[in-house]
Design a protein around this motif. Sequence first.
Motif, PDB file in Angstrom:
ATOM      1  N   GLU A 146       0.838  -1.199   0.000  1.00  0.00           N
ATOM      2  CA  GLU A 146       0.000   0.000   0.000  1.00  0.00           C
ATOM      3  C   GLU A 146       0.876   1.254   0.000  1.00  0.00           C
ATOM      4  N   TYR A 147       1.984   1.186   0.720  1.00  0.00           N
ATOM      5  CA  TYR A 147       2.916   2.332   0.726  1.00  0.00           C
ATOM      6  C   TYR A 147       3.393   2.614  -0.697  1.00  0.00           C
ATOM      7  N   ASN A 148       3.753   1.534  -1.408  1.00  0.00           N
ATOM      8  CA  ASN A 148       4.239   1.691  -2.786  1.00  0.00           C
ATOM      9  C   ASN A 148       3.175   2.330  -3.684  1.00  0.00           C
ATOM     10  N   LEU A 149       1.940   1.892  -3.515  1.00  0.00           N
ATOM     11  CA  LEU A 149       0.867   2.422  -4.363  1.00  0.00           C
ATOM     12  C   LEU A 149       0.612   3.907  -4.081  1.00  0.00           C
ATOM     13  N   ALA A 150       0.694   4.301  -2.829  1.00  0.00           N
ATOM     14  CA  ALA A 150       0.352   5.685  -2.482  1.00  0.00           C
ATOM     15  C   ALA A 150       1.553   6.626  -2.524  1.00  0.00           C
ATOM     16  N   TYR A 151       2.728   6.136  -2.150  1.00  0.00           N
ATOM     17  CA  TYR A 151       3.878   7.041  -2.002  1.00  0.00           C
ATOM     18  C   TYR A 151       5.130   6.629  -2.789  1.00  0.00           C
ATOM     19  N   GLY A 152       5.073   5.489  -3.448  1.00  0.00           N
ATOM     20  CA  GLY A 152       6.234   5.026  -4.207  1.00  0.00           C
ATOM     21  C   GLY A 152       6.461   5.887  -5.448  1.00  0.00           C
ATOM     22  N   VAL A 153       7.747   6.068  -5.835  1.00  0.00           N
ATOM     23  CA  VAL A 153       8.055   6.847  -7.040  1.00  0.00           C
ATOM     24  C   VAL A 153       8.125   5.879  -8.216  1.00  0.00           C
ATOM     25  N   SER A 154       7.172   6.020  -9.137  1.00  0.00           N
ATOM     26  CA  SER A 154       7.082   5.096 -10.277  1.00  0.00           C
ATOM     27  C   SER A 154       7.405   5.820 -11.579  1.00  0.00           C
ATOM     28  N   LYS A 155       7.690   5.033 -12.611  1.00  0.00           N
ATOM     29  CA  LYS A 155       7.977   5.587 -13.929  1.00  0.00           C
ATOM     30  C   LYS A 155       6.760   6.334 -14.465  1.00  0.00           C
ATOM     31  N   LYS A 156       5.572   5.781 -14.189  1.00  0.00           N
ATOM     32  CA  LYS A 156       4.332   6.387 -14.676  1.00  0.00           C
ATOM     33  C   LYS A 156       4.190   7.814 -14.105  1.00  0.00           C
ATOM     34  N   LEU A 157       4.482   7.956 -12.815  1.00  0.00           N
ATOM     35  CA  LEU A 157       4.393   9.283 -12.177  1.00  0.00           C
ATOM     36  C   LEU A 157       5.354  10.266 -12.848  1.00  0.00           C
ATOM     37  N   LEU A 158       6.583   9.795 -13.083  1.00  0.00           N
ATOM     38  CA  LEU A 158       7.608  10.687 -13.652  1.00  0.00           C
ATOM     39  C   LEU A 158       7.314  11.002 -15.114  1.00  0.00           C
ATOM     40  N   ASP A 159       6.811  10.031 -15.857  1.00  0.00           N
ATOM     41  CA  ASP A 159       6.477  10.273 -17.270  1.00  0.00           C
ATOM     42  C   ASP A 159       5.347  11.294 -17.401  1.00  0.00           C
ATOM     43  N   GLY A 160       4.524  11.391 -16.382  1.00  0.00           N
ATOM     44  CA  GLY A 160       3.393  12.330 -16.413  1.00  0.00           C
ATOM     45  C   GLY A 160       3.794  13.770 -16.100  1.00  0.00           C
ATOM     46  N   LEU A 161       5.055  13.993 -15.696  1.00  0.00           N
ATOM     47  CA  LEU A 161       5.490  15.359 -15.343  1.00  0.00           C
ATOM     48  C   LEU A 161       5.825  16.147 -16.607  1.00  0.00           C
ATOM     49  N   LYS A 162       5.751  17.473 -16.483  1.00  0.00           N
ATOM     50  CA  LYS A 162       6.044  18.310 -17.654  1.00  0.00           C
ATOM     51  C   LYS A 162       7.547  18.553 -17.824  1.00  0.00           C
ATOM     52  N   LYS A 163       8.338  18.145 -16.838  1.00  0.00           N
ATOM     53  CA  LYS A 163       9.792  18.369 -16.920  1.00  0.00           C
ATOM     54  C   LYS A 163      10.556  17.132 -16.443  1.00  0.00           C
ATOM     55  N   GLU A 164      11.853  17.129 -16.722  1.00  0.00           N
ATOM     56  CA  GLU A 164      12.709  16.051 -16.243  1.00  0.00           C
ATOM     57  C   GLU A 164      13.222  16.426 -14.861  1.00  0.00           C
ATOM     58  N   ILE A 165      13.138  15.514 -13.932  1.00  0.00           N
ATOM     59  CA  ILE A 165      13.719  15.791 -12.618  1.00  0.00           C
ATOM     60  C   ILE A 165      14.819  14.766 -12.318  1.00  0.00           C
ATOM     61  N   VAL A 166      15.667  15.101 -11.357  1.00  0.00           N
ATOM     62  CA  VAL A 166      16.772  14.213 -10.977  1.00  0.00           C
ATOM     63  C   VAL A 166      16.317  13.352  -9.804  1.00  0.00           C
ATOM     64  N   ILE A 167      16.577  12.048  -9.892  1.00  0.00           N
ATOM     65  CA  ILE A 167      16.179  11.116  -8.827  1.00  0.00           C
ATOM     66  C   ILE A 167      17.408  10.655  -8.039  1.00  0.00           C
ATOM     67  N   MET A 168      17.296  10.779  -6.708  1.00  0.00           N
ATOM     68  CA  MET A 168      18.399  10.339  -5.843  1.00  0.00           C
ATOM     69  C   MET A 168      17.864   9.366  -4.787  1.00  0.00           C
ATOM     70  N   HIS A 169      18.772   8.593  -4.223  1.00  0.00           N
ATOM     71  CA  HIS A 169      18.420   7.682  -3.128  1.00  0.00           C
ATOM     72  C   HIS A 169      19.713   7.396  -2.364  1.00  0.00           C
ATOM     73  N   PRO A 170      19.696   7.530  -1.028  1.00  0.00           N
ATOM     74  CA  PRO A 170      20.951   7.303  -0.287  1.00  0.00           C
ATOM     75  C   PRO A 170      21.297   5.822  -0.134  1.00  0.00           C
ATOM     76  N   GLY A 171      20.377   4.913  -0.479  1.00  0.00           N
ATOM     77  CA  GLY A 171      20.619   3.485  -0.317  1.00  0.00           C
ATOM     78  C   GLY A 171      20.557   3.103   1.158  1.00  0.00           C
ATOM     79  N   PRO A 172      20.343   1.848   1.498  1.00  0.00           N
ATOM     80  CA  PRO A 172      19.992   0.781   0.561  1.00  0.00           C
ATOM     81  C   PRO A 172      18.562   0.933   0.035  1.00  0.00           C
ATOM     82  N   ILE A 173      18.377   0.546  -1.220  1.00  0.00           N
ATOM     83  CA  ILE A 173      17.071   0.700  -1.865  1.00  0.00           C
ATOM     84  C   ILE A 173      16.178  -0.496  -1.540  1.00  0.00           C
ATOM     85  N   ASN A 174      14.928  -0.216  -1.242  1.00  0.00           N
ATOM     86  CA  ASN A 174      13.936  -1.293  -1.194  1.00  0.00           C
ATOM     87  C   ASN A 174      13.136  -1.187  -2.483  1.00  0.00           C
TER      88      ASN A 174
END
Lengths: 174, 306
Positions: free
Chosen positions: B240-268
């Motif tokens: 449920e966390y992933n569905l509501a708050y996860g960063v997905s490709k679909k969300l990013l493709d829907g934006l009007k601009k390119e943004i930079v994605i970072m993650h300090p790791g470890p990634i789940n």
Amino acid sequence: MKVVLNHTEFEEKIGQLSQSVLLKYPQLDDVVFIGIQQGGVTLADEIIDSLQKNDPLKKIQYGQLDITFYRDDIRKEILAPDIMNLPFSIENKNLVLIDDVLFTGRTIKAALDVLLDYGRPAKVELCVLIDRREHRQFPIQADYVGMTLPTDKLDKVKLIKDGSGNKHVVLVQH
Amino acid sequence: MQLSTKHLLGIKDISAADISLILSTARQFKEVLQRPIKKVPSLREVTIVNLFYENSTRTRISFELAEKRLSADTINFSASASSVSKGETLLDTVNNILSMKVDMVVMRHSASGAPHFLAKHIPAAIINAGDGINEHPTQALLDAFSIQERTGQLEGKKVVLIGDIMHSRVALSNIYLLKKMGAEVMVAGPPTLIPKYINEALGVKVEYNVKKALEWCDVANVLRIQLERQNQVLFSSLREYNLAYGVSKKLLDGLKKEIVIMHPGPINRGVEIDSDVADSNRSIILQQVENGVAVRMAVLYLLSGK
């Protein structure tokens, strides 16, 4: 403060140093020039300009070297590093290392340490504007010397740029 | 120019000038890491102990590599394999190590404030490699370095931190740093994982809708859910966390601009961030790891003379 070289004399010395280098390497083939930050880079910029005027089509390989991380007195004072830029291989090249003042020889020793971390040059020569010969602490001599200057150990010799971009060499006496 | 501090305990305690000095020094160390011989003799007579009271992969290896690239002598200490399990106190452990002439201590601890405590009691320079839910200053510095490298500058940049803000020392250090360097900061995620008065306390924007947060920002730093620090149920399930708050490709493709994605790791993967985002061109996650070594070299170098 005493002027050692005014702007005109400085320009003359640049011309002489460039000619001495050309005498040895007429085509500038396999020669790489490296200025030591910061005074050496100011001097090297002028020498490269002069060599370029002599042969405008020649692509001269010129880099800048910083010795901050290699100083032998590093623990006394931690200094912020300067820009290091050697965008070419030095392997088997003839290197002309350029510094404004040759004093104790410690800077040059550190610069050689830096260079050897980049590769194995065929030969390294040293070109300086001012040689303060009597204060050497390492067995290091220059191959191209603008002038020899007798100084007191505590004096300072500086290459400075004035407001209009003209360069002078001054002696600040202790 | 010198750092104004003897230790690096947190970004809270250092100035914008200190941060700029660390970042510009790190740029020179990044050049060192591209050379045929990726090592300088700067810390030849310095001995450093890596004191890790909490598990770590990236940070420990990154510090160790940074120390080796600076020619320091290093000792690794992990609490699980030491006399700590026999009941020795933190101060006793460290004093014993220091009697072996150690100059610097890199420390990770699950208790917030542990490195501050050490700094008060021992003469060595202390570098905080993460303390509880307080700060992780070198992570914030490498994040800032990576943003600068990718986008040119920090000032005026809009950065959103998404996820478990409540338990994240990375978030707190990032907020302090980005604010000091003139960036705009937003935190986003579920209300249960965002401290209630964070807006007033730290001067950051708060957004509970991840899509809106992504629309606002230039850079999104996605944080891990810190399950090991949560002792109550703060969201119903990872899915449920992933569905509501996860960063997905679909969300990013829907934006009007390119943004930079970072993650300090470890990634789940599949929880806070999807694989096709983490591995895309938008992501600078692996550059962050690479930059970590250069940034830690800069911190160690600049603190080694005090």
